[in-house]
Design a protein around this motif. Structure first.
Motif, short mmCIF file in Angstrom:
data_model
loop_
_atom_site.label_atom_id
_atom_site.label_comp_id
_atom_site.label_asym_id
_atom_site.label_seq_id
_atom_site.Cartn_x
_atom_site.Cartn_y
_atom_site.Cartn_z
N GLU A 1 0.84 -1.20 0.00
CA GLU A 1 0.00 0.00 0.00
C GLU A 1 0.88 1.26 0.00
O GLU A 1 2.04 1.18 0.41
N LEU B 1 -3.28 2.22 -5.77
CA LEU B 1 -3.77 3.38 -6.53
C LEU B 1 -4.77 2.94 -7.59
O LEU B 1 -5.03 1.74 -7.76
N ASP C 1 -3.78 0.23 -9.86
CA ASP C 1 -3.77 -1.10 -9.25
C ASP C 1 -5.17 -1.72 -9.28
O ASP C 1 -5.32 -2.92 -9.46
N TRP D 1 -6.79 0.98 0.17
CA TRP D 1 -7.19 1.30 -1.21
C TRP D 1 -7.85 2.66 -1.35
O TRP D 1 -8.44 2.96 -2.39
N GLN E 1 -6.74 5.57 -1.91
CA GLN E 1 -6.27 6.40 -3.03
C GLN E 1 -6.65 5.82 -4.39
O GLN E 1 -6.46 6.46 -5.41
N ALA E 2 -7.18 4.61 -4.41
CA ALA E 2 -7.65 4.01 -5.68
C ALA E 2 -8.99 4.59 -6.08
O ALA E 2 -9.43 4.44 -7.22
N PRO F 1 -10.34 8.11 -6.00
CA PRO F 1 -10.07 9.51 -5.71
C PRO F 1 -11.33 10.28 -5.31
O PRO F 1 -11.27 11.14 -4.45
#
Ligand SMILES: [Zn+2]
Length: 248
Positions: A5, A8, A11, A238, A240-241, A243
């Motif tokens: 981690e 993003l 990913d 997760w 930041q995956a 936004p």
């Protein structure tokens, strides 16, 4: 795919293209328990731990899976920051999106901290979760720091999950002068039917502690070869995956 981690948006795309989209189906752990055990089926679960934003990210993950035609199980942690109004308001959303809701059990650790009976803590937590209107038949243990220092696994509340490596079923646990006797009972007494960690599987991939348990690419490439794959994702890693948080 990043090895650790924070995961993003790229990913998430790879999780889909390299792994999930290559399975015949991606199903909640209850379906595996009920017999959906094909080698090209992926059993997917999420443990929603107590890091900031974990619950919002889990809801975003649930929307994303729905849009991609996947279903999974979301295990909600009863001693977390989101337990209470947030949990009560949004737990049904997971079911609306075709997912399963389960309970992420930390009752023995909390019993040692609060000087209480772990069964009383779990009974309370389950009735709170079920009062949100969701159907809960799956439970899985949370890995609290106390598990390491006081040597137990939170599923030792149940007679179906003995841990002989840790000690006898009915031993005494201790933390800072608080003694907690383990008196396991059947998970069926709680209306619980299964624990995903005790279902048979050919292969297991988890992002526990924010790091893949095995190289992601290797596991993705041999999908179906070693038997059924069970995947554990923590939305905690997760954030930041996604936004833009998806409002439920
Ligand atoms: Zn956990």
């Amino acid at each position: 795919m990043r090895a650790k981690e924070p995961f993003l948006a790229a990913d998430l795309v790879e999780l889909d293209s390299a792994l999930l989209s290559r399975a015949d189906r991606v199903v909640p752990m209850r379906d595996v328990f009920k017999g959906d055990t094909g080698t090209n089926v992926i059993g997917l679960r999420h443990d929603i731990d107590d890091n900031l934003g974990s619950f919002e990210t889990a809801l975003a993950f649930a929307e994303w899976e729905f849009e991609h035609g996947y279903a999974s199980t979301y295990f909600l942690l009863h001693d977390s920051h989101y337990w209470g109004e947030e949990m009560l308001a949004y737990a049904p959303r997971f079911e609306e999106l075709g997912h399963e809701v389960g309970i992420h059990v930390n009752a023995i650790a909390e019993a040692l901290r609060q000087r209480r009976d772990p069964h009383e803590i779990l009974t309370e937590a389950l009735s709170e979760l079920r009062s949100a209107g969701v159907r809960v038949v799956g439970a899985v243990a949370h890995g609290d720091n106390l598990c390491h220092s006081s040597h137990f696994v939170n599923d030792e509340l149940f007679t179906e999950s003995p841990r002989p490596a840790y000690g006898k079923l009915d031993r005494l646990l201790e933390h800072e002068g608080v003694i907690c006797p383990l008196k396991p009972i059947s998970r069926r007494a709680y209306g619980l039917e299964y624990d995903p960690n005790w279902l048979s599987r050919g292969e297991y991939l988890s992002d526990s502690s924010g790091r893949w348990s095995q190289p992601f690419d290797v596991v993705a490439e041999r999908l179906g070869e070693a038997g059924q794959l069970h995947v554990l994702i923590h939305s905690d890693w997760w954030k930041q995956a996604f936004p833009v948080a998806v409002a439920a």
